[in-house]
Every structure is written in C-alpha cells, then in structure tokens.
Enzyme design. Sequence first.
Site, PDB file in Angstrom:
ATOM      1  N   GLU A 181      10.442 134.484 -28.796  1.00 44.46           N
ATOM      2  CA  GLU A 181      10.045 133.592 -29.890  1.00 44.46           C
ATOM      3  C   GLU A 181       9.917 132.154 -29.384  1.00 44.46           C
ATOM      4  O   GLU A 181      10.399 131.816 -28.302  1.00 44.46           O
ATOM      5  CB  GLU A 181      11.061 133.661 -31.022  1.00 44.46           C
ATOM      6  CG  GLU A 181      12.452 133.244 -30.603  1.00 44.46           C
ATOM      7  CD  GLU A 181      13.170 132.424 -31.662  1.00 44.46           C
ATOM      8  OE1 GLU A 181      12.534 131.554 -32.263  1.00 44.46           O
ATOM      9  OE2 GLU A 181      14.374 132.645 -31.852  1.00 44.46           O
ATOM     10  N   LYS A 185      23.137 133.972 -37.042  1.00 48.83           N
ATOM     11  CA  LYS A 185      23.710 132.639 -36.943  1.00 48.83           C
ATOM     12  C   LYS A 185      24.944 132.539 -37.840  1.00 48.83           C
ATOM     13  O   LYS A 185      24.949 132.994 -38.976  1.00 48.83           O
ATOM     14  CB  LYS A 185      22.661 131.592 -37.323  1.00 48.83           C
ATOM     15  CG  LYS A 185      21.469 131.563 -36.373  1.00 48.83           C
ATOM     16  CD  LYS A 185      20.454 130.531 -36.808  1.00 48.83           C
ATOM     17  CE  LYS A 185      19.309 130.446 -35.797  1.00 48.83           C
ATOM     18  NZ  LYS A 185      18.443 131.632 -35.828  1.00 48.83           N
TER      19      LYS A 185
END
Length: 311
Positions: free
Chosen positions: A34, A168
């Site tokens: 990414e 996260k």
Amino acid sequence: MPVDVLPGPAHPAIRVSDEVRTALAEGRPVLALESTILTHGLPRPRNLEVALRSEAEVRAAGVVPATIGVVAGVAVVGLAAAELEHLCTAEGVVKASVRDLPIARAKLLDAGTTVAATGWLAARAGIRVMSTGGLGGVHRGAGESFDESADLPLLAETPITLVSAGVKSILDIAATLERLETLSVPVVGYRTNRFPAFTVTDSGFALDYRVDSPAEAAALARARDELGQRAAVLVANPVAPERQLDPVLHDRVLAESLAAAAAAGVTGHDTTPFLLERFQRETGGASLEVNLEVYRGNVALGAAIARELAG
C-alpha cells in the site's frame, strides 16, 4: 463488491506495470504494497527511503514488488521509481479508499491508496498477497458514529492473503474481531495465538488458530480457493516483544491522544493520521521506529508467502 481480473494489457483507469504484468503471466511471485503508509503515515524524506528499501528487500527475496497508488487520476499497480518519488514528495496528495478512486480519477488527483483500495486494485490485477502495517477496523464509539474502516467489508469480498500486525491499537479491537468473524474472514496468528495491536505485540485478545510458516499460510489460502470462498485470509504478524512500543507508554499516550482528538473535533478518516502523528511526537519518535519495524517484518513475511503460493 466482486473483484474481476483486468481483461487485457490496456485499461484507461488502471495501469499495471509491465514488470508486474509479466511476472503474473509467468506465474512468478508478486507482493502488493500500500502507499498511504508513505503518503500519510511517514514523514519526509523517510517515506521515500522506506518505499525504496522495501521494494529492494522484496526483490532480494525473489519477489516482484507492486506498490500501488494513484498518479494524476490513474491507479497504478506497480509504481515506477519516479512515481514513488512523486507521491512521497508532492503536495496535495490525498488518501484514497475504494470509494475515492472514481473521484481521484475524475479530478486527476494524486493519492496514496489505503488497505482497502490497494487490496481491491491488487486483486483486480491478479495479485494474491499483500503486506501492510496495521489494518483498519471498527473505531471506538462506532455504536453511535457507525465509524468502521472500509478495510473490513473489502476483506470479506477480496480473495487475497493480507499480512498485517493486527489492527491499529487506536481502534476498538474487540469489535473489529467480532466484525471479522461476522464477515467470515479467516484470521490466524503467525507463530502466535494472540492477536497483535500494531506497535504492541499482544492486544489482549486470543486467536483460535495460528500458522507457523509461510507454507502453512499459503496452504490456508489454497484451501480458501478450493472451497470457492471470496474472503481474504488475514495473517496477523506481531512485532517481536523486545521491539514493541513499551505497553505502559503506549496506553498512556493512547488515552491522552484520544482525549486530544475529541477536544479538537477530529473525526472520520482524519482520526488515524492525527493519532499516529501525536503518538510519534509524544513517544519521542519511538512509535515511528516500531511502525517501521512492524512494516519491515510484514513485508518480509508477505514476500515469503507469495513465494510459496507461486511455487
């Protein structure tokens, strides 16, 4: 959203590099990477250094890197060095999830692609493995805000193998794991039965299954394909305990950062970069170094899995 492989060598909105297209046609391993970690997750000039180093390490492992991003409205699968440099240094580069790709195209924007957009484009090109840092998920307070990353529904419909360090830690991890279960996304720990939380090795949540080698991860992906299922396989790869961010420091900074975001009225897609930047500042740069260690480990594991799948 069903994902269909691009039909031919030319496509007006999506360009697959010659190197990536040739490698896929020849059955050689390719790893998707990414670009939002570069455009929105790392400071300059560190972002470009990481981009070039990561691609070099993937090549050294015998795998073709395919960093994905949007340049002047065109989604590129396999950014050239000059395109990588442009996205890492240009002003006005936006953050694009799947919903933003047509907007970026229509407005001829430069964009870093999120996990969702990168995974969608990778699958369209025929790439089977992708590496990232930390996955998006259900945000805290989502019961009222309905704030959930587009990464999750994308994984439910995109048959790739995604290597990440869990999600996260700023997210609601329990709710994220519940959503992944509901969406029928297989989640396995890499050499662990504990789910990691990005810069912290153990989120406090257990996993039912684990894989202990790239070959086992590849076997799981093949089994998914044999069953005709469309969901991604999520391989949760924790950072080594001795290299994680100190959990006590992490918890303190997280609480302070969430309070600061609420006080500043930061919401939606601006939340993650706000919190990560504050983490970097309040930990004296330690969170950034762990972030890079996480990413490097996930890239290495992704390359190894890609080799096994190609083999």
